[in-house]
Design an enzyme around this catalytic site. Structure first.
Site, PDB file in Angstrom:
ATOM      1  N   ARG A 127      -8.101 -11.580  51.133  1.00 35.61           N
ATOM      2  CA  ARG A 127      -7.660 -10.292  50.605  1.00 35.61           C
ATOM      3  C   ARG A 127      -6.366  -9.929  51.324  1.00 35.61           C
ATOM      4  O   ARG A 127      -6.235 -10.131  52.535  1.00 35.61           O
ATOM      5  CB  ARG A 127      -8.694  -9.194  50.860  1.00 35.61           C
ATOM      6  CG  ARG A 127      -9.934  -9.287  49.988  1.00 35.61           C
ATOM      7  CD  ARG A 127      -9.645  -8.983  48.513  1.00 35.61           C
ATOM      8  NE  ARG A 127     -10.845  -9.043  47.695  1.00 35.61           N
ATOM      9  CZ  ARG A 127     -11.307 -10.140  47.064  1.00 35.61           C
ATOM     10  NH1 ARG A 127     -10.645 -11.291  47.160  1.00 35.61           N
ATOM     11  NH2 ARG A 127     -12.394 -10.089  46.335  1.00 35.61           N
ATOM     12  N   GLU A 164      -1.742  -5.352  44.760  1.00 34.49           N
ATOM     13  CA  GLU A 164      -1.669  -6.372  43.710  1.00 34.49           C
ATOM     14  C   GLU A 164      -1.523  -5.648  42.379  1.00 34.49           C
ATOM     15  O   GLU A 164      -2.276  -4.712  42.138  1.00 34.49           O
ATOM     16  CB  GLU A 164      -2.932  -7.229  43.705  1.00 34.49           C
ATOM     17  CG  GLU A 164      -3.030  -8.103  44.932  1.00 34.49           C
ATOM     18  CD  GLU A 164      -4.251  -9.013  44.940  1.00 34.49           C
ATOM     19  OE1 GLU A 164      -4.977  -9.069  43.927  1.00 34.49           O
ATOM     20  OE2 GLU A 164      -4.481  -9.650  45.969  1.00 34.49           O
ATOM     21  N   HIS A 218      -3.140 -14.158  42.791  1.00 37.32           N
ATOM     22  CA  HIS A 218      -4.597 -14.080  43.016  1.00 37.32           C
ATOM     23  C   HIS A 218      -5.345 -14.989  42.024  1.00 37.32           C
ATOM     24  O   HIS A 218      -6.171 -14.523  41.235  1.00 37.32           O
ATOM     25  CB  HIS A 218      -5.083 -12.618  42.898  1.00 37.32           C
ATOM     26  CG  HIS A 218      -6.391 -12.382  43.584  1.00 37.32           C
ATOM     27  ND1 HIS A 218      -6.762 -11.170  44.124  1.00 37.32           N
ATOM     28  CD2 HIS A 218      -7.450 -13.202  43.814  1.00 37.32           C
ATOM     29  CE1 HIS A 218      -7.972 -11.252  44.656  1.00 37.32           C
ATOM     30  NE2 HIS A 218      -8.419 -12.476  44.475  1.00 37.32           N
TER      31      HIS A 218
HETATM   32  C1  DGY Z   1     -13.262 -13.340  44.678  1.00 38.23           C
HETATM   33  O1  DGY Z   1     -14.132 -13.976  44.084  1.00 38.23           O
HETATM   34  O2  DGY Z   1     -13.534 -12.474  45.486  1.00 38.23           O
HETATM   35  C2  DGY Z   1     -11.842 -13.663  44.362  1.00 38.23           C
HETATM   36  O3  DGY Z   1     -10.933 -12.947  45.075  1.00 38.23           O
HETATM   37  C3  DGY Z   1     -11.583 -13.562  42.878  1.00 38.23           C
HETATM   38  O4  DGY Z   1     -12.042 -14.755  42.415  1.00 38.23           O
END
Ligand code: DGY
Length: 351
Positions: free
Chosen positions: A263, A292, A311
């Site tokens: 993240r 984002e 992402h």
């Molecule tokens: C997640 O699964 O948390 C990713 O960031 C999105 O696939």
């Protein structure tokens, strides 16, 4: 139509946006915040649930999200759908928020539990795909894949050069894995193929991963000081927010590369920009940013030693279909008054 939208077209034809929230009150309604791949929508519909499918590729704006959640029995959501905790008690029928992701920092599981609402995620299924992509980012940044490709298209390839686009050798280098969960472990397995020495941090040691990959549990400062590549695989929590900031970046080697597929907020982005400008570290590869999408004028886009992707680490075709189907399976269980297979909270009592 862009290539990435093609797999969704079938669903868009079969499941129409339900119009103003509340029109489907007679049936059990599942609000789905984006067109999704795979069989998930068909599976929900086959169980007799009405699908309220948000149209288009952009997330529902906050007002629309709230209005549709207030009218829904279940929600199939994305990591980019922030669900305010105070909204949950105001959604009288809502029984489950099924995130199509392993992360769930967009929803507060404790607030949901207090409101009687399950929160679920999609663990396991995306670990290998995400690790593949994290490794692609590591290689791309170390070996200047993006910069050299751009230069080649622009006519910069004049002759074979013994000095052009020199990069960091990956084979035999030292890797630091921050967060040794399923994705971190999958990443470490890939690093073995590159004969990398693997260091890791996590709340507790992982003897099974150590036995399999030779990884060694160390403190974060030790990892940062010793690694040629640092790859982040922690969830975003109160204790990991801003985990990598000025002091941590200062511990890294000037030749080191930071890879983040977890993240954006785990890294203090201002500190990262300053470290990249100052040469404190050599480069960064970011599949996640804060916010984002990252605004086009952002300083990170001005730096030549940075690779930014939107992402997409879990965006394997089969993986994303499976994620959607797991989210649907969690919804189907809750709507059938069963415990969901992948809960991240436990409402007492559930609605
Ligand atoms: C997640 O699964 O948390 C990713 O960031 C999105 O696939």
């Amino acid at each position: 139509m862009s290539d990435r939208r093609l797999p969704f077209s079938t669903h868009m034809q079969r499941f129409r946006y339900a119009g103003p929230p509340g029109r489907l009150l007679a049936m059990t309604t599942v609000f789905v915040t984006r067109a999704i791949p795979g069989q998930a929508l068909s599976q929900l519909a086959a169980a007799g649930h009405a699908i309220d499918l948000w149209p288009g590729e952009l997330p529902p704006p906050p007002d629309a999200l709230a209005a549709h959640l207030r009218a829904a029995d279940a929600a199939l959501t994305m990591v980019s759908d922030r669900i305010p905790p105070e909204l949950l008690p105001a959604c009288p029928k809502l029984r489950v928020v099924a995130n199509m992701a392993v992360g769930y920092d967009n929803v507060d599981p404790a607030a949901a539990a207090a409101a009687g609402v399950w929160v679920t995620n999609t663990p396991g299924v995306l670990a290998d795909t995400t690790a593949d992509f994290a490794f692609a980012l590591l290689l791309a940044t170390a070996r200047q894949v993006v910069a050299s490709e751009r230069d080649t298209r622009a006519g910069g390839w004049k002759a074979w050069s013994p000095t052009a686009f020199l990069g960091a050798d990956v084979y035999g280098s030292t890797l630091g894995v921050v967060g040794m969960g399923q994705i971190g472990a999958a990443f470490a397995r890939r690093a073995q193929g590159f004969a990398m020495r693997i260091l890791y941090t996590s709340r507790t040691p992982k003897p099974a991963v150590e036995a399999e990959t030779g990884a060694r549990w160390v403190s974060l400062p030790e990892l940062l000081a010793a690694s040629d590549f640092v790859s982040i695989h922690t969830p975003l929590t109160a204790s990991t927010r801003g985990l990598i900031s000025t002091a941590e970046l200062a511990l890294m080697r000037p030749s080191a590369i930071l890879v983040n597929t977890s993240r954006g907020a785990v890294v203090d982005q201002e500190a990262l920009v300053a470290a990249l400008r100052a040469g404190t570290i050599a480069g960064a590869a970011l599949d996640v940013t804060e916010p984002e999408p990252l605004p086009l004028g952002h300083p990170l886009f001005m730096l030549p030693n940075v690779v930014v992707t939107p992402h997409i680490a879990s965006a394997g075709r089969a993986t994303r279909a499976r994620m959607a189907e797991i989210a649907a399976a969690n919804i189907l269980a809750v709507l059938a008054r069963k415990d969901p297979p992948n809960p991240v909270n436990r409402p007492v009592p559930p609605r």
